[in-house]
Design an enzyme around this catalytic site. Structure first.
Site, mmCIF file in Angstrom:
data_model
loop_
_atom_site.group_PDB
_atom_site.id
_atom_site.type_symbol
_atom_site.label_atom_id
_atom_site.label_comp_id
_atom_site.label_asym_id
_atom_site.label_seq_id
_atom_site.Cartn_x
_atom_site.Cartn_y
_atom_site.Cartn_z
ATOM 1 N N ALA A 16 45.270 27.959 44.311
ATOM 2 C CA ALA A 16 46.060 26.925 44.985
ATOM 3 C C ALA A 16 47.249 26.504 44.128
ATOM 4 O O ALA A 16 48.376 26.390 44.624
ATOM 5 C CB ALA A 16 45.183 25.714 45.296
ATOM 6 N N ILE A 42 38.631 24.316 31.226
ATOM 7 C CA ILE A 42 37.920 23.979 32.473
ATOM 8 C C ILE A 42 37.816 25.218 33.355
ATOM 9 O O ILE A 42 36.787 25.470 33.975
ATOM 10 C CB ILE A 42 38.650 22.834 33.218
ATOM 11 N N LYS A 78 41.938 45.404 53.737
ATOM 12 C CA LYS A 78 40.938 44.789 54.626
ATOM 13 C C LYS A 78 41.451 44.860 56.066
ATOM 14 O O LYS A 78 42.482 44.268 56.400
ATOM 15 C CB LYS A 78 40.715 43.330 54.210
#
Ligand code: FAD
Length: 496
Positions: A16, A42, A78
């Site tokens: 994001a 993190i 895909k």
């Protein structure tokens, strides 16, 4: 608050964060400066590998070369998602990105099939779908035909970590400044409640006029600081856990995602060039963690190559995706399980929406309300589509599936199902991400057979209709013999 927006701060460097940085910089150019704060310590959620075709648009806008992208992100093609055991144990169907058949004016193709009694056996539907034919045969190449009947829309499976790295390089080249560090404190204006600065563990302060919260599930700005609230949809979409684990790549690289229904959820299998991504999405109310872990590990096709990771989530969305001077993008904005690979797309469309409504001259209620309205509709429509997969099932072997079948569903979805059941009519709600073709494949695949067809299908004789169907099938099947295998296509890309 009337305040010119000159500097945007993005908190978070997952998919994001870096999509937001790259796209905002590309589209807004020098009108704003962008600083992105992320913490390697993190880290990111580390899942999110399957996409849908609009990602090609994102990559094109960013000027990304497809060959380089496929190489750098270890991507594969895909064409579809194969839903295994979703309707009943043993049954499978595809939700492909292609259009089934060819529709005459004002009449969807499936009405012709219904008139010819072909919808009663759902296997017929996909015989008119090039994406399905190529997925089943393991073939792929770009088809350069001017005839739209031979369009074969595709997306990618890719390594999301590598994609973020790729976008970081691109963003930094365009002038985005990256700051490594852990945000420990968020400074807010006492009067307006607007965010003013992020304070890092090092003591440094990152000030900004506008903030994009891409901090993932932590939702540091939109929730922890602004307390925006969350609309919980777990009474409809009951899965609340995922276990993800990569495994060795298979010998043959599939050109579709597998979604395999299990007793209390489903398993994904996503083929990348260098490994396979796997995971089990399940409901902790119906299945223990130990049982879920056993189920996933015993159903892996290749050997696991890392420890499994457990992820907790709550399906739903923020009441407001834009609150004060913060827009939430990515997992901080809400969560819809990856059944139709929509999360990365939601990032893309959130950033495009923000660009359309960008508050160059200051945040105002009109822009915020419009943004939140559009986001809510988008989330709602996808939510309905996901519920459809679960609700319309004939599986008998578990409480989970029985409860899904018997639950109350949103009126909007009930209406769509009823109208389709009656005589196959399908309508795309305004801006619905999923076109009629997607709803059709999942409705039929999950076992809804319309009682009748639209009378427009009577506009030709039965003999003409059957000749038309035969011709369409031949046109769709014709390219198959000339296409290389998906693996040969990828090998060729690696050599270019
Ligand atoms: P994250 O990747 O978690 O990034 C958060 C960022 O914020 C990190 O950089 C982190 O370091 C930073 N951060 C957090 N707190 C701080 C702090 N205090 N200080 C500094 N930095 C901080 N989507 C798809 O489209 N297709 C899929 O197939 C798919 N599969 C999924 C499967 C599962 C099980 C889950 C849970 C999600 C899936 N998604 C999928 C969704 C997808 O993973 C996410 O939409 C996408 O990865 C974006 O995540 P994010 O960037 O919002 O969060």
């Amino acid at each position: 608050m009337s305040h010119t927006i000159k500097k945007v701060v993005i908190l978070g460097g997952g998919t994001a964060g870096w999509i937001s940085a790259a796209l905002l910089k590309k589209l807004l150019g020098s009108a704003v400066s962008i600083e992105l704060v992320e913490s390697e310590k993190i880290g990111t959620i580390g899942v999110g590998e399957a996409t849908i075709p609009p990602i090609q648009h994102l990559n094109n806008v960013l000027g990304i070369n497809e060959v380089e992208f496929i190489r750098e992100t270890k991507a594969t093609i895909k064409l579809a998602i194969k839903f295994e055991h979703w309707k009943t144990q043993g049954h499978s169907y595809y939700h492909s990105f292609g259009a089934v058949g060819k529709s005459p004016a004002f009449c969807h193709f499936h009405h012709l099939l219904k008139r010819d009694n072909q919808l009663e056996n759902d296997e017929h539907l996909w015989q008119y779908d090039l994406n399905y034919l190529c997925a089943e045969a393991g073939k792929f190449a770009k088809i350069n035909s001017k005839d739209p009947i031979l369009d074969m829309p595709y997306a990618y499976h890719f390594d999301a970590g590598l994609y973020a790295k790729f976008l970081r390089k691109l963003s930094e080249k365009m002038g985005v400044v990256r700051k490594e560090g852990i945000v420990e404190q968020v400074k807010q204006c006492n009067e307006s409640g607007f965010i003013q600065a992020l304070k890092l563990k090092s003591g440094q302060e990152i000030t900004g006029d506008f903030f994009i919260d891409c901090s993932g599930i932590a939702a540091l700005l939109i929730q922890k600081k602004l307390n925006t609230g969350y609309e919980d949809w777990s009474h409809w979409l009951r899965c609340d856990r995922a276990i993800a684990v990569p495994s060795e790549r298979a010998e043959t690289t599939l050109n579709y995602t597998r979604s395999i229904a299990h007793e209390s959820g489903w398993q994904w299998s996503i083929p990348l060039q260098h490994r396979n991504g796997n995971g089990l999405v399940y409901s902790s109310n119906y299945c223990s963690e130990d049982k879920a872990m056993d189920l996933l590990m015993s159903n892996l096709e290749g050997k696991a190559i890392a420890d499994p990771k457990i992820i907790k989530f709550q399906t739903g969305r923020r009441y407001k995706q834009w609150n004060k001077n913060v827009v939430a993008v990515g997992l901080s904005s809400g969560f819809l399980e990856p059944l139709e690979s929509t999360s990365i797309h939601l990032i893309q469309s959130a950033v495009v929406r923000l660009v359309h409504l960008f508050p160059h001259h200051g945040v105002n209620d009109t822009l915020v309300t419009e943004y939140n309205k559009q986001s809510a509709v988008e989330y709602d429509q996808i939510k309905d589509f996901l519920i459809l997969h679960y609700h319309v099932n004939q599986r008998e072997n578990s409480d989970f599936w029985r409860d899904m079948r018997n639950m109350d569903i949103p009126d909007s979805l009930r209406h769509k199902i009823e109208i389709f059941k009656e005589n196959g009519r399908l309508f795309r709600d305004q801006n619905d991400l999923f076109l009629e073709n997607s709803w059709l494949q999942v409705m039929i695949g999950q076992g809804i057979v319309p009682r009748d067809y639209h009378p427009l299908a009577n506009n030709m004789s039965l003999a003409q209709l059957q000749a038309t169907l035969k011709k369409i099938k031949e046109i769709k099947q014709e390219p198959m013999s000339k296409l290389p295998s998906h693996d040969d296509f990828l090998k060729h890309i690696m050599k270019i």
